[in-house]
Structure formats: C-alpha cells, structure tokens
Design a protein around this motif. Structure first.
Motif, PDB file in Angstrom:
ATOM      1  N   PHE A 238      17.334  50.433  18.978  1.00 53.29           N
ATOM      2  CA  PHE A 238      18.243  49.436  19.532  1.00 53.29           C
ATOM      3  C   PHE A 238      19.558  50.090  19.895  1.00 53.29           C
ATOM      4  N   VAL A 239      20.351  49.371  20.677  1.00 55.55           N
ATOM      5  CA  VAL A 239      21.711  49.791  20.987  1.00 55.55           C
ATOM      6  C   VAL A 239      22.672  48.732  20.489  1.00 55.55           C
ATOM      7  N   VAL A 246      23.542  43.505  19.462  1.00 57.59           N
ATOM      8  CA  VAL A 246      22.420  44.355  19.055  1.00 57.59           C
ATOM      9  C   VAL A 246      21.299  44.100  20.057  1.00 57.59           C
ATOM     10  N   MET A 247      20.945  45.125  20.837  1.00 60.42           N
ATOM     11  CA  MET A 247      19.968  44.949  21.913  1.00 60.42           C
ATOM     12  C   MET A 247      18.732  45.813  21.641  1.00 60.42           C
ATOM     13  N   THR A 266      15.203  44.620  14.053  1.00 60.58           N
ATOM     14  CA  THR A 266      16.238  44.542  15.084  1.00 60.58           C
ATOM     15  C   THR A 266      16.566  43.095  15.405  1.00 60.58           C
ATOM     16  N   VAL A 267      15.552  42.252  15.502  1.00 60.18           N
ATOM     17  CA  VAL A 267      15.769  40.824  15.772  1.00 60.18           C
ATOM     18  C   VAL A 267      16.607  40.201  14.659  1.00 60.18           C
ATOM     19  N   TYR A 273      24.266  39.761  13.044  1.00 58.46           N
ATOM     20  CA  TYR A 273      25.532  40.142  13.678  1.00 58.46           C
ATOM     21  C   TYR A 273      26.157  38.948  14.399  1.00 58.46           C
ATOM     22  N   ILE A 274      25.374  38.197  15.148  1.00 57.24           N
ATOM     23  CA  ILE A 274      25.925  37.052  15.875  1.00 57.24           C
ATOM     24  C   ILE A 274      26.470  36.024  14.895  1.00 57.24           C
TER      25      ILE A 274
END
Length: 282
Positions: A238-239, A246-247, A266-267, A273-274
């Motif tokens: 992820f980036v 977080v993508m 990652t999900v 984070y959001i």
C-alpha cells in the motif's frame, strides 16, 4: 469562483498575480504542504505545519506565517470555498527580487505566500476499493527528497510514464531498493505479517500520513529498505499520503499482489486511519 490566499489577501483565483522574477517560478526555490479536509475540518494539521517549518528551515526561507496564522488561513479557505472534503495547499517561495540571480535576494525580502483549496473525494475514493497498479522506475531526483519543495518535475515525469505503461503510478528505485512513490510513501506487508517501510532519511519525504498510520497498523514494523523482488513477493502492499490516505496496491509491475484485491490488513488500516483522522481533525 474559488477564493485563494495570496500575500495576506483573500482574492478570486483569476486575480492572483506573482512576479515573473519570483524565485519559485525561476528556480523552484519554494516549499509547500498539503493538508486534507474531512467534514470541513483539517486532518493532522500540526504535523503538516511542523513539516513546513522544517522544510523552510532547511532552505533558509524566512518570513512565512506562523502556525496560528496558517490555521486561520486554512480555516478561512475552507469556509469561503465551502470545502467539505478535499485539500488545502500552502506554498512559500523565497520571494521576488528585482532581477534573476542565483544569489539569494537581500535579507528581508518578503516571501511569496500562497494557499488554495481543492474539493475532491477522499474517504470514498473508488481506487481504495479496486486497488492500484504501480510500476518501478529509476529514482533520479535530487538528494534531498526529505524537503517538500515544489521541484516536482521528475516525479511528474514518472507519474506520466507509469500511466503510459498502463499503470496508475510509479514506485521509484535507487540502488536496487524502492524509495517511495511519486507523491506517496511505499509500504509492504510480508508473507510473515511484518510491515516494511523505508527508513526516514534524505531519500524519502518524511510522510505525515506515514507517521500517523504506522502506530495504527497492529503489525510488527521494520523500517528498512526493501527491494523490488521483495515487494513483488509481498502478501500486501500500500501507499500512504495526505490525499490518498492508505491506498492498496494490488499489482507491482507484472506481479499480482495477493489475490489481486486489496488485502484485509490494508483495508482495516485504511478504515482505522480515516476513523482517526475524523476524530482528531481540527
């Protein structure tokens, strides 16, 4: 029409004027920051204003607004442009002397200070559902990638090269190791569950989102260089960035990461984070 901030004034964007001798225009002698807006509030403002101060200090640019002034400017732009979700960009140049010269202008030359808004979808970005494809390309930037300057030409070239190759973005490679993306920090999660990210040094931007994300990860963390081959064999990738949060990365070059869909870790990290960003935004 969008309202911008320029040198102490809030004006329509069509009325913005900067000298042709401004050092930001002639030499990229300028730094910038970008802060996300969620629910009309500023995400991780303190981190961004501190990094701006560091960038200014590294280049010896003086006279910029202080933290309190930046907060007021950002909030005013959010209000005047009715930004519910999007970005506020801040830019400071060394100013506009009377002529072009490699030598810095005389002490006391006023910096050029610009800020503007962009409304865009952040939290529900469709790319977060599908994941993105990155290709690896040489990192030929100057040796101070840790300073957030407006010297973005090479990163822009690599972004466009990636798109020309059918990808979404690029991860840059120096001495066999991935440094970062064109405008994002790069991370992988190994098959054993360790989150690996490039250490903070002059080769990468010291990401504000990166700093917020790592404590939320819930994984062992190794801050070390990682190779293209290791990235291609990762369980997840992820980036992180102010605009992308977080993508997930689901393909690196021709290698599918995991099952080709955003990985569960990652999900979960993106959601964490959001949630954190909404809870702590100013």
């Amino acid at each position: 029409m969008r309202t911008i901030y320029l040198n102490g004034n809030y004006i329509p964007e069509t009325e913005g004027r900067v000298s042709v001798f401004d050092r930001g225009f002639l030499f990229s002698d300028s730094v910038y920051e970008v802060v996300s807006v969620l629910g009309g509030k500023l995400v991780d403002f303190d981190g961004h204003v501190q990094r701006l101060a560091r960038s200014l200090g590294e280049l010896g640019i003086t006279g910029a607004p202080d933290a309190g002034a930046w907060l007021a400017i950002c909030r005013e732009l959010v209000a005047r442009n009715a930004v519910e979700e999007g970005m506020i960009y801040w830019q400071v140049t060394r100013g506009a002397p009377s002529d072009r010269d490699f030598v810095f202008p005389a002490p006391g030359t006023a910096p050029t200070v610009l800020a503007f808004s962009q409304s865009r979808i952040l939290a529900d970005n469709p790319s977060a559902v599908t994941g993105i494809h990155v290709v690896t390309l040489p990192d030929l930037r100057w040796g101070r990638a840790d300073i957030k300057t407006t010297q973005l030409l090479y990163a822009s070239l690599m972004k466009n090269e990636a798109i020309a190759r059918g990808a979404d973005d690029a991860w840059m490679v120096r001495d066999g190791f991935i440094t970062e993306g064109t405008a994002q920090n790069a991370h992988i999660i190994t098959q054993s569950g360790t989150l690996v990210t490039h250490p903070l040094n002059r080769e990468i931007l010291h990401g504000i989102t990166r700093a917020a994300v790592l404590p939320l990860a819930g994984h062992p963390i190794e801050e070390r260089p990682f190779s293209v081959a290791e990235a291609e064999q990762a369980a997840e990738a992820f980036v992180s960035s102010a605009s992308g949060f977080v993508m997930p990365v689901v393909r690196i070059n021709d290698k599918i990461i995991g099952d080709g869909k955003p990985g569960s870790a990652t999900v979960q990290l993106r959601k964490a984070y959001i949630d954190w960003a909404r809870r702590t935004a100013l």
